[in-house]
Design a protein around this motif. Structure first.
Motif, mmCIF file in Angstrom:
data_model
loop_
_atom_site.group_PDB
_atom_site.id
_atom_site.type_symbol
_atom_site.label_atom_id
_atom_site.label_comp_id
_atom_site.label_asym_id
_atom_site.label_seq_id
_atom_site.Cartn_x
_atom_site.Cartn_y
_atom_site.Cartn_z
ATOM 1 N N HIS A 219 3.799 1.308 -4.070
ATOM 2 C CA HIS A 219 4.925 2.334 -3.757
ATOM 3 C C HIS A 219 4.586 3.655 -3.828
ATOM 4 C CE1 HIS A 219 7.196 -1.370 -5.168
ATOM 5 N NE2 HIS A 219 8.151 -1.317 -4.261
ATOM 6 N N LEU A 220 3.854 3.954 -4.812
ATOM 7 C CA LEU A 220 3.279 5.525 -4.865
ATOM 8 C C LEU A 220 2.527 5.809 -3.540
ATOM 9 C CD1 LEU A 220 3.412 8.362 -6.197
ATOM 10 C CD2 LEU A 220 1.483 7.673 -7.386
ATOM 11 N N GLY A 221 1.767 5.052 -3.327
ATOM 12 C CA GLY A 221 0.999 5.296 -2.015
ATOM 13 C C GLY A 221 1.781 5.322 -0.845
ATOM 14 N N ALA A 222 2.798 4.405 -0.766
ATOM 15 C CA ALA A 222 3.626 4.516 0.618
ATOM 16 C C ALA A 222 4.476 5.998 0.351
ATOM 17 C CB ALA A 222 4.761 3.330 0.283
ATOM 18 N N ALA A 223 4.807 6.315 -0.672
ATOM 19 C CA ALA A 223 5.639 7.551 -0.849
ATOM 20 C C ALA A 223 4.785 8.718 -0.307
ATOM 21 C CB ALA A 223 6.196 7.747 -2.290
ATOM 22 N N LEU A 224 3.473 8.691 -0.865
ATOM 23 C CA LEU A 224 2.442 9.827 -0.502
ATOM 24 C C LEU A 224 2.235 9.891 1.012
ATOM 25 C CD1 LEU A 224 0.245 9.680 -3.611
ATOM 26 C CD2 LEU A 224 1.643 11.601 -2.961
ATOM 27 N N LEU A 225 2.014 8.563 1.720
ATOM 28 C CA LEU A 225 1.818 8.708 2.914
ATOM 29 C C LEU A 225 3.034 8.991 3.640
ATOM 30 C CD1 LEU A 225 -0.406 7.948 5.222
ATOM 31 C CD2 LEU A 225 0.470 5.810 5.202
ATOM 32 N N GLY A 226 4.245 8.429 3.315
ATOM 33 C CA GLY A 226 5.202 8.837 4.050
ATOM 34 C C GLY A 226 5.700 10.360 4.156
ATOM 35 N N ALA A 227 5.521 10.994 3.011
ATOM 36 C CA ALA A 227 5.510 12.363 2.773
ATOM 37 C C ALA A 227 4.524 13.025 3.663
ATOM 38 C CB ALA A 227 5.330 12.876 1.392
ATOM 39 N N THR A 228 3.339 12.620 3.858
ATOM 40 C CA THR A 228 2.317 13.409 4.601
ATOM 41 C C THR A 228 2.712 13.195 6.054
ATOM 42 O OG1 THR A 228 0.494 12.515 3.070
ATOM 43 C CG2 THR A 228 -0.023 13.237 5.451
ATOM 44 N N VAL A 229 3.301 12.058 6.568
ATOM 45 C CA VAL A 229 3.879 11.770 8.152
ATOM 46 C C VAL A 229 4.888 12.565 8.308
ATOM 47 C CG1 VAL A 229 4.627 10.086 9.594
ATOM 48 C CG2 VAL A 229 2.736 9.376 8.190
ATOM 49 N N LEU A 275 -2.191 0.480 -0.434
ATOM 50 C CA LEU A 275 -1.353 0.520 0.853
ATOM 51 C C LEU A 275 -2.422 0.404 1.861
ATOM 52 C CD1 LEU A 275 1.491 0.668 2.100
ATOM 53 C CD2 LEU A 275 1.026 3.132 2.251
ATOM 54 N N LEU A 276 -3.455 1.163 2.020
ATOM 55 C CA LEU A 276 -4.418 1.258 3.100
ATOM 56 C C LEU A 276 -5.845 1.580 2.207
ATOM 57 C CD1 LEU A 276 -5.136 1.447 6.081
ATOM 58 C CD2 LEU A 276 -4.728 3.594 6.007
ATOM 59 N N ASP A 277 -6.842 0.658 2.646
ATOM 60 C CA ASP A 277 -8.134 0.885 2.026
ATOM 61 C C ASP A 277 -8.656 2.025 2.883
ATOM 62 O OD1 ASP A 277 -10.419 0.601 0.934
ATOM 63 O OD2 ASP A 277 -10.999 -1.317 1.421
ATOM 64 N N VAL A 278 -8.625 3.102 2.079
ATOM 65 C CA VAL A 278 -9.241 4.210 3.046
ATOM 66 C C VAL A 278 -10.752 4.355 3.102
ATOM 67 C CG1 VAL A 278 -7.187 5.867 2.293
ATOM 68 C CG2 VAL A 278 -9.343 5.699 0.955
#
Length: 478
Positions: A219-229, A275-278
């Protein structure tokens, strides 16, 4: 057939693979759904004047009907792909289709422009959950040269949906009238989506309950990526609508991106499910460069249709249908080369991307040199051939880039990795639309022809950078 749930010790191409005998039929069903979702990105481009009239609102407000969809679409792609990886493609496709159908009906029946924009946001979010399941299923169902062919049909879907959007939109509006005809651009999704749900439920393999990922969504990864986009896309779509203040959000994008990368690495070190293996960007051959090529290509390519549509209608007085038909040769050219490119990519690899970009840039340059300044009479003689040439090149970019970028990605991460590629494309599309329309608007102050010429030259500059990245990948490949 079930999806992989643990990282393989071998490369994806070395894994034991039992082909599903229905894989091509499953692909056909999912590409119809992908076509419907991607078509709604461009189908409304020719409908802006009729929507403005039918809803009695300003052009900048109606622009949010176009841009809001792209914004929500880009926000949910990676999360949708990861949920498909974890819980199964069929489940996510059924949930996404249900949301897409409901939102499409809400747009078509909306009483006010506020309801239209809200429903378009919901529709875009649902499309973001749907679309990455296509690349995830291709990773799951196909191997070797077959995967290249499958991505060839995926590239065909992307190209044709972009090219036919203005034609289909113009045809519907011309048949049903400008006052309310635009509503049927969305209502037509309802019967198609309902039929598609039946085929998905019957054909797409269900992931066994015992093989589902129990770690849950990051969830935190999704929130951080969502904020970036969001910090990238929201300012861009706001610029298209005439607002400038949201541009300050751009400064937040690097911070949120840094936080996302740090968090994803931390989860991976602890043995969790990111969420995504960077690490894919660093250790997977071709993935990072493929991400860059795709984003740059869509930055230079997508805005061309918007600029040409505006130029043909506002500058030369063409109807929505007439403008759409004049843009059809690009889709025809793409339809001819996308499947062929999917077959050739396993033989000549990244070279096909370089060749395709060269052909497309030649076509765009010819449009920039021949079209501006000409009147509507006989325009098709100088517009159709170079657009067809550009389409022949464009059809050879998307599918090989997907095939090569995802070749070494494990199927267990196929949805999220494919979603990241498509997020790059959505961001590129938004940047390209904002860039080219801004250039067109500034240069068109002297004449519409000058505006078109300047916008197409800006497109060529971006495509040249995509070419540099493709050549770099070609050299690394050798």
């Amino acid at each position: 057939m079930s999806e992989e749930t643990t990282a393989p010790a071998t490369t994806p191409e070395q894994e034991v693979h039992d082909p599903d005998p229905r894989r091509w039929r499953i692909l056909g069903v999912t590409l119809v759904i992908g076509f419907m979702a991607l078509l709604d990105v461009t189908i409304v481009n020719v409908a802006i004047p009729s929507m403005r009239s039918g809803l009695d609102t300003s052009a900048s407000t109606v622009q949010w009907v176009v841009s809001g969809y792209a914004l929500a679409f880009g926000l949910t792609l990676v999360t949708g792909g990861r949920l498909g990886d974890a819980y199964g493609r069929r489940r996510m496709m059924l949930l996404g289709l249900a949301g897409f159908v409901a939102a499409s009906a809400a747009v078509g029946l909306a009483p006010t422009v506020g309801w239209v924009i809200g429903a378009r946001l919901a529709q875009g979010a649902a499309a973001g959950f749907l679309t990455p399941q296509n690349s995830g299923l291709i990773q799951q169902l196909f191997r070797g040269a077959e995967r290249g062919r499958a991505f060839g049909f995926f590239g065909l879907t992307v190209s044709i949906s972009s090219g036919l959007g203005p034609v289909i939109g113009g045809l519907i509006i011309s048949l049903l009238g400008e006052q309310d005809g635009w509503r049927y651009l969305f209502l037509v999704n309802v019967p198609i989506g309902l039929v598609a749900m039946v085929f998905v439920a019957r054909m797409v393999p269900q992931r066994p309950r015992e093989s589902q990922d129990r770690t849950g969504l990051d969830h935190l990864g999704a929130a951080l990526l969502g904020a970036t986009v969001l910090c990238v896309l929201f300012p861009l779509v706001s610029v298209e609508s005439g607002a400038r203040l949201p541009l300050v959000l751009l400064v937040g994008a690097p911070t949120f991106l840094w936080g996302f990368v740090r968090w994803e690495r931390r989860i991976a070190r602890r043995g969790g499910a990111p969420l995504l293996d960077v690490a894919l960007l660093r250790r997977t051959p071709g993935y990072a460069n493929g991400l860059a090529v795709g984003a740059l290509y869509f930055t230079g390519f997508t805005g061309i249709f918007l600029v040409l549509s505006v130029y043909l209608q506002d500058g030369l007085g063409f109807s929505p249908l007439g403008a759409g038909l004049l843009l059809t040769p690009f889709a025809i050219g793409s339809a001819l080369t996308a499947p062929l490119a999917g077959q050739l990519v396993s033989r000549i690899h990244r070279l096909i991307t370089v060749i395709a970009l060269s052909v497309m840039m030649t076509g765009v340059l010819a449009v920039a040199l021949l079209v501006p300044g000409r009147g509507p009479h006989g325009l098709w003689l100088v517009l159709v051939p170079p657009l067809l040439l550009a389409g022949l090149g464009g059809g050879g970019v998307v599918s090989p880039n997907f095939t090569l970028s995802l070749a070494e990605v494990p199927p267990r991460m196929g949805g999220a990795a494919g979603g990241a590629l498509q997020t790059g494309q959505r961001i590129g599309s938004s940047i390209g639309a904002a860039l080219l329309m801004t250039v067109y608007g500034v240069a068109a102050a002297s004449s519409p022809g000058r505006g078109l010429e300047a916008a197409l030259l800006a497109s060529l500059a971006v495509l040249a950078v995509a070419m540099v990245m493709a050549v770099r990948s070609l050299r690394q490949e050798r």
